[in-house]
Design a protein around this motif. Structure first.
Motif, short mmCIF file in Angstrom:
data_model
loop_
_atom_site.label_atom_id
_atom_site.label_comp_id
_atom_site.label_asym_id
_atom_site.label_seq_id
_atom_site.Cartn_x
_atom_site.Cartn_y
_atom_site.Cartn_z
N ASN A 109 -2.01 -8.19 11.56
CA ASN A 109 -1.70 -9.39 12.33
C ASN A 109 -2.89 -9.73 13.23
N ASP A 110 -3.15 -11.02 13.42
CA ASP A 110 -4.35 -11.42 14.16
C ASP A 110 -4.31 -11.05 15.65
N ALA A 111 -3.12 -11.03 16.24
CA ALA A 111 -3.05 -10.66 17.66
C ALA A 111 -3.28 -9.16 17.84
N LYS A 112 -2.79 -8.37 16.87
CA LYS A 112 -3.07 -6.92 16.92
C LYS A 112 -4.57 -6.70 16.77
N ALA A 113 -5.18 -7.47 15.84
CA ALA A 113 -6.63 -7.36 15.63
C ALA A 113 -7.37 -7.73 16.91
N ALA A 114 -6.88 -8.77 17.60
CA ALA A 114 -7.56 -9.24 18.81
C ALA A 114 -7.59 -8.17 19.89
N VAL A 115 -6.44 -7.53 20.15
CA VAL A 115 -6.43 -6.50 21.20
C VAL A 115 -7.29 -5.32 20.78
N TYR A 116 -7.27 -5.00 19.49
CA TYR A 116 -8.09 -3.88 19.03
C TYR A 116 -9.58 -4.20 19.19
N GLY A 117 -9.94 -5.46 18.88
CA GLY A 117 -11.33 -5.89 19.01
C GLY A 117 -11.79 -5.87 20.45
N GLU A 118 -10.94 -6.36 21.34
CA GLU A 118 -11.28 -6.37 22.77
C GLU A 118 -11.47 -4.94 23.28
N TRP A 119 -10.52 -4.09 22.90
CA TRP A 119 -10.55 -2.70 23.37
C TRP A 119 -11.74 -1.92 22.78
N ALA A 120 -11.93 -2.05 21.45
CA ALA A 120 -12.98 -1.26 20.79
C ALA A 120 -14.37 -1.81 21.06
N SER A 121 -14.53 -3.13 21.07
CA SER A 121 -15.87 -3.71 21.21
C SER A 121 -16.25 -3.94 22.67
N ALA A 122 -15.42 -4.70 23.39
CA ALA A 122 -15.80 -5.04 24.77
C ALA A 122 -15.65 -3.85 25.71
N TYR A 123 -14.63 -3.03 25.50
CA TYR A 123 -14.37 -1.91 26.41
C TYR A 123 -14.74 -0.55 25.81
N LYS A 124 -15.42 -0.58 24.65
CA LYS A 124 -15.94 0.64 24.01
C LYS A 124 -14.90 1.75 23.86
N ARG A 125 -13.66 1.37 23.58
CA ARG A 125 -12.54 2.30 23.35
C ARG A 125 -12.23 3.18 24.57
N LYS A 126 -12.63 2.75 25.75
CA LYS A 126 -12.45 3.60 26.93
C LYS A 126 -11.06 3.52 27.57
N PRO A 127 -10.50 2.32 27.81
CA PRO A 127 -9.19 2.29 28.50
C PRO A 127 -8.12 3.04 27.70
N ASN A 128 -7.28 3.74 28.42
CA ASN A 128 -6.20 4.45 27.74
C ASN A 128 -5.13 3.48 27.26
N SER A 129 -4.94 2.38 28.03
CA SER A 129 -3.93 1.39 27.63
C SER A 129 -4.39 -0.02 27.97
N MET A 130 -3.96 -0.96 27.16
CA MET A 130 -4.36 -2.36 27.34
C MET A 130 -3.34 -3.25 26.65
N MET A 131 -3.03 -4.39 27.28
CA MET A 131 -2.26 -5.39 26.55
C MET A 131 -3.07 -6.67 26.55
N MET A 132 -3.09 -7.34 25.39
CA MET A 132 -3.79 -8.61 25.32
C MET A 132 -2.86 -9.70 24.79
N TYR A 133 -2.95 -10.87 25.42
CA TYR A 133 -2.24 -12.06 24.93
C TYR A 133 -3.25 -12.98 24.26
N THR A 134 -2.90 -13.51 23.10
CA THR A 134 -3.73 -14.54 22.47
C THR A 134 -2.95 -15.85 22.53
N ILE A 135 -3.48 -16.77 23.32
CA ILE A 135 -2.77 -18.02 23.57
C ILE A 135 -3.38 -19.12 22.71
N GLY A 136 -2.66 -19.56 21.71
CA GLY A 136 -3.16 -20.59 20.80
C GLY A 136 -2.02 -21.50 20.39
N THR A 137 -1.87 -21.71 19.08
CA THR A 137 -0.75 -22.50 18.57
C THR A 137 0.55 -21.90 19.07
N GLY A 138 0.60 -20.57 19.06
CA GLY A 138 1.72 -19.83 19.64
C GLY A 138 1.16 -18.85 20.65
#
Ligand SMILES: [Zn+2]
Length: 318
Positions: A109-138
């Motif tokens: 799912n694209d929202a799952k991919a988005a949080v994984y991308g943010e966590w792995a790329s921008a935060y270098k897999r460091k945070p233990n927990s993260m929630m991301m919202y993708t606000i678009g069509t839905g």
């Protein structure tokens, strides 16, 4: 020997495609999302052309990673349903395996991919927990917990914070439920509200509407938002309250390290976060609120392709 991978973020209007050599992006292209059958062929054609340009052999592809705007069966990786792509029970994995002649195809799912991308790329897999919202069509969303993506243990379908729960009383949702978050706070919903106000407005917002002679987008009203235009600000203040309520509830339960806001409205920056945080303060206990960290996405429109790539990379031992 060099390894190559292709990551694709399939949205309502376009499929963003990125080619990786090792961990580096070496090329990208965009294909319009029309019908699914020709889409896979179109992506392959563009991919082959790009490979010639980059002087790489298409057969050297290690995997294809897909982030799809829809509900994905976690076992079969079929698209159970995607309103935006107009597909139902679609075996997208097999289509890509056949067309690209590659066994390793990952679908998420694209929202799952988005949080994984943010966590792995921008935060270098460091945070233990993260929630991301993708606000678009839905409104989609995903959670990282104990440094792993939550895939679900019951339905296997989590990533739908936009639906359920009755967070507002003004709008009915396309899903049939009353009071869904996305019916009030998705980019589409906010733009509907902006245009409703703009049509009647006799001030700057109305002038912009008349000047452009078409419906306004969030990008159009960005300068008015930055100038603290009251009509525009009030729309966001009202629209984002249900989102703040949901974050407050989730934080009382999850105590996450970071909440990230992604998607179109995130281009409005820090002030958007301030509006959300001001609302959250009304709905959260001080012990939770004082530690709450809400951020605008750092990976922006790349979060989906980055996340699908990072997730598949682990899975296929790339
Ligand atoms: Zn709904």
């Amino acid at each position: 020997m060099s390894k190559y991978a292709l990551s694709i973020d399939m949205g309502a209007t376009t499929a963003k495609c990125v080619i990786f050599k090792g961990n580096d992006i070496i090329g990208d292209f965009v294909v319009e999302t029309k019908t699914m059958n020709s889409l896979v062929v179109n992506i392959k054609t563009r991919f082959v052309a790009k490979c010639i340009e980059l002087d790489i052999k298409p057969k050297k592809l290690s995997f294809v990673a897909l982030a799809v705007c829809g509900i994905i069966d976690p076992v079969t990786e079929k698209v159970i349903f995607s309103a935006n792509l107009n597909i139902k029970d679609y075996d997208i994995k097999s289509e890509f395996q056949k067309e690209f002649e590659v066994k390793n195809v990952s679908v998420m799912n694209d929202a799952k991919a988005a949080v994984y991308g943010e966590w792995a790329s921008a935060y270098k897999r460091k945070p233990n927990s993260m929630m991301m919202y993708t606000i678009g069509t839905g409104i989609g969303g995903g959670i990282i917990l104990n440094k792993a993506l939550i895939l679900g243990d019951s339905s296997g379908l989590p990533s739908e914070p936009g639906h359920g729960g009755g967070f507002q009383t003004k709008y009915k949702c396309n899903c049939g439920l009353d009071g869904c978050l996305e019916a009030a706070a998705s980019a589409t919903a906010i733009e509907l509200q902006i245009n409703e106000v703009a049509r009647k407005s006799t001030s700057e917002l109305g002038n912009l509407y008349k000047e452009l002679g078409r419906d306004l987008t969030i990008k159009d009203i960005n300068p008015l938002f930055n100038n603290n235009n009251k009509e525009v600000k009030d729309i966001f203040i009202e629209a984002l309250e249900p989102l703040a309520k949901q974050i407050a509830i989730i934080q009382h339960v999850l105590d996450a390290e970071i909440f990230v806001i992604g998607g179109g409205p995130s281009l409005l920056g820090e002030e958007l976060v301030n509006i959300i945080k001001n609302h959250i303060d009304k709905y959260i206990l001080n012990d939770f609120g004082k530690h709450l960290d809400v951020q605008i996405s750092k990976t922006g429109f790349s979060s989906g392709t980055l996340g699908a790539f990072e997730f598949a990379k682990e899975r296929f031992k790339y």
